[in-house]
Write an enzyme that holds these catalytic residues in place. Sequence first.
Site, PDB file in Angstrom:
ATOM      1  N   TYR A   1       0.821  -1.215   0.000  1.00 24.12           N
ATOM      2  CA  TYR A   1       0.000   0.000   0.000  1.00 24.12           C
ATOM      3  C   TYR A   1       0.855   1.265   0.000  1.00 24.12           C
ATOM      4  O   TYR A   1       0.460   2.286  -0.539  1.00 24.12           O
ATOM      5  CB  TYR A   1      -0.915   0.024   1.238  1.00 24.12           C
ATOM      6  CG  TYR A   1      -2.242  -0.660   1.023  1.00 24.12           C
ATOM      7  CD1 TYR A   1      -2.298  -2.017   0.716  1.00 24.12           C
ATOM      8  CD2 TYR A   1      -3.434   0.042   1.138  1.00 24.12           C
ATOM      9  CE1 TYR A   1      -3.516  -2.649   0.527  1.00 24.12           C
ATOM     10  CE2 TYR A   1      -4.664  -0.587   0.949  1.00 24.12           C
ATOM     11  CZ  TYR A   1      -4.703  -1.929   0.646  1.00 24.12           C
ATOM     12  OH  TYR A   1      -5.901  -2.541   0.459  1.00 24.12           O
TER      13      TYR A   1
ATOM     14  N   LYS B   1       2.912 -15.400   1.821  1.00 21.11           N
ATOM     15  CA  LYS B   1       3.260 -16.175   0.620  1.00 21.11           C
ATOM     16  C   LYS B   1       4.764 -16.376   0.607  1.00 21.11           C
ATOM     17  O   LYS B   1       5.472 -15.919  -0.289  1.00 21.11           O
ATOM     18  CB  LYS B   1       2.773 -15.441  -0.634  1.00 21.11           C
ATOM     19  CG  LYS B   1       1.289 -15.618  -0.923  1.00 21.11           C
ATOM     20  CD  LYS B   1       0.898 -17.030  -1.378  1.00 21.11           C
ATOM     21  CE  LYS B   1       1.364 -17.300  -2.795  1.00 21.11           C
ATOM     22  NZ  LYS B   1       1.001 -18.703  -3.211  1.00 21.11           N
TER      23      LYS B   1
ATOM     24  N   ASP C   1      -3.037 -18.073   0.111  1.00 22.01           N
ATOM     25  CA  ASP C   1      -4.057 -18.623  -0.798  1.00 22.01           C
ATOM     26  C   ASP C   1      -4.817 -19.763  -0.126  1.00 22.01           C
ATOM     27  O   ASP C   1      -6.042 -19.875  -0.244  1.00 22.01           O
ATOM     28  CB  ASP C   1      -3.439 -19.048  -2.140  1.00 22.01           C
ATOM     29  CG  ASP C   1      -2.256 -20.007  -1.983  1.00 22.01           C
ATOM     30  OD1 ASP C   1      -1.688 -20.095  -0.877  1.00 22.01           O
ATOM     31  OD2 ASP C   1      -1.893 -20.664  -2.985  1.00 22.01           O
TER      32      ASP C   1
ATOM     33  N   ASP D   1     -12.316  -9.275   3.683  1.00 19.07           N
ATOM     34  CA  ASP D   1     -13.584  -9.201   2.944  1.00 19.07           C
ATOM     35  C   ASP D   1     -14.222 -10.587   2.850  1.00 19.07           C
ATOM     36  O   ASP D   1     -15.433 -10.729   2.987  1.00 19.07           O
ATOM     37  CB  ASP D   1     -13.375  -8.638   1.532  1.00 19.07           C
ATOM     38  CG  ASP D   1     -13.679  -7.149   1.451  1.00 19.07           C
ATOM     39  OD1 ASP D   1     -13.525  -6.455   2.475  1.00 19.07           O
ATOM     40  OD2 ASP D   1     -14.071  -6.672   0.363  1.00 19.07           O
TER      41      ASP D   1
ATOM     42  N   ASP E   1      -6.493  -7.151   3.485  1.00 16.84           N
ATOM     43  CA  ASP E   1      -7.605  -6.491   2.799  1.00 16.84           C
ATOM     44  C   ASP E   1      -8.512  -7.538   2.164  1.00 16.84           C
ATOM     45  O   ASP E   1      -9.736  -7.513   2.330  1.00 16.84           O
ATOM     46  CB  ASP E   1      -7.039  -5.539   1.735  1.00 16.84           C
ATOM     47  CG  ASP E   1      -8.132  -4.797   0.989  1.00 16.84           C
ATOM     48  OD1 ASP E   1      -9.083  -4.330   1.652  1.00 16.84           O
ATOM     49  OD2 ASP E   1      -8.050  -4.686  -0.247  1.00 16.84           O
TER      50      ASP E   1
HETATM   51  C1  IPM Z   1     -10.529  -1.415   3.422  1.00 19.28           C
HETATM   52  C2  IPM Z   1     -10.744  -0.739   2.091  1.00 19.28           C
HETATM   53  C3  IPM Z   1      -9.584   0.204   1.847  1.00 19.28           C
HETATM   54  C4  IPM Z   1      -8.327  -0.620   1.744  1.00 19.28           C
HETATM   55  C5  IPM Z   1      -9.764   1.106   0.616  1.00 19.28           C
HETATM   56  C6  IPM Z   1     -11.028   1.941   0.713  1.00 19.28           C
HETATM   57  C7  IPM Z   1      -8.572   1.995   0.381  1.00 19.28           C
HETATM   58  O1  IPM Z   1     -10.891  -1.694   1.091  1.00 19.28           O
HETATM   59  O2  IPM Z   1     -10.426  -0.697   4.438  1.00 19.28           O
HETATM   60  O3  IPM Z   1     -10.481  -2.635   3.451  1.00 19.28           O
HETATM   61  O4  IPM Z   1      -7.991  -1.148   0.670  1.00 19.28           O
HETATM   62  O5  IPM Z   1      -7.646  -0.755   2.769  1.00 19.28           O
HETATM   63 MG    MG Z   2     -10.991  -3.699   1.779  1.00 22.63          MG
END
Ligand code: IPM
Ligand code: MG
Length: 364
Positions: free
Chosen positions: A141, A192, A224, A252, A248
């Site tokens: 990042y 990884k 993975d 999710d 990240d």
């Molecule tokens: C998260 C989001 C952020 C990230 C974006 C909005 C920059 O996806 O907080 O998970 O990638 O960290």
């Molecule tokens: Mg995210």
Amino acid sequence: MSQSLFLLPGDGIGVEVMGEVKKLVAWLNAQQKADFSTDTGLVGGSAYDKHGVAISDDDMKKAMAADAVIFGAVGGPKWDKVPYEVRPEAGLLRLRKDLQLFANLRPAICYPALADASSLKREIVEGLDILIVRELTGGVYFGEPKTITDLGNGQKRAIDTQVYETYEIDRIVRVAFDLARTRNKKVHSADKKNVMKSGVLWDEVAHAVAKDYADVKFEHILADNAAMQLVRNPKQFDVMVTDNLFGDVLSDAAAMLTGSLGMLPSASLGAPDKATGKRKALYEPVHGSAPDIAGKGIANPIAMLASFAMALRYSFGMIELANKLEASIAAVLDEGLRTGDIAQGGKSIGTEEMGAAILKKLAA
Ligand code: IPM
Ligand code: MG
């Protein structure tokens, strides 16, 4: 002495769900259960519209000075074409970086009442309680170089840099182990190392830290495989620690196990200050600004309110109040109250009704 909250509602449904936090704070103050002072700033597209940047220096100063930052969500199609440096997400990334919020805690809890809202079978997710600990201020990042170069022959070259130093891995892995001690005493570290040097170092440091926590079970897992195991058998996990990018993606996936992104809170914490012991902290729902439903009053405020519960716990030591707030959320769900995102076609209520129902339970 009053505790200071800096509210950054942001864009889209961020504004609506933050409205429910404001009501909760007002109620806590009125009941003398807390003494919060609040100030509100702009971040994301709303900051861009006013100041031409994703967060102003003035608001950054306020965020720095606050005991906790409470963040809504940023972004929306309106700002899809603004310059990259001032895109809405840049405001969030600047907050993370400048406040040095390296530890991102993303719990994924499956409320029993919602097990059927998950895309996985009930028996796979019921009772799920995992915590993803994501490194938040390093890795790809922020690594340099981060460029797109025109090679002049009709080709371009894009570079992002994945970079970690020992101390960055050490401190985030320690956060994971410390939290595991308060939970089910199991840590998985995902990287990884089979293809990345940063993964080799990550694993080396993680193993070294694990030696200090003989009471906690430790396992390495390839990132993975972690993704696969999260949808195959998520209940095998307790705490999973990983880098910024894998965190990240994996968070999710973990979030969706619980039925809705609209349910999940997060905390981003800095290191404890040497003099005061206080950590800089930002609390935000994992969901985004949801432009498609913004302004309709139908957004689910639970992730935002649960993020505030994390603030009560981690920034203010108000553990009992945090537990009560979380129990109030579970109780309204048990009673069958649902916002549209978790109603599965059944009857649904709006943002304000859901916020009010949770507050009523808390007051009871
Ligand atoms: C998260 C989001 C952020 C990230 C974006 C909005 C920059 O996806 O907080 O998970 O990638 O960290
Ligand atoms: Mg995210």
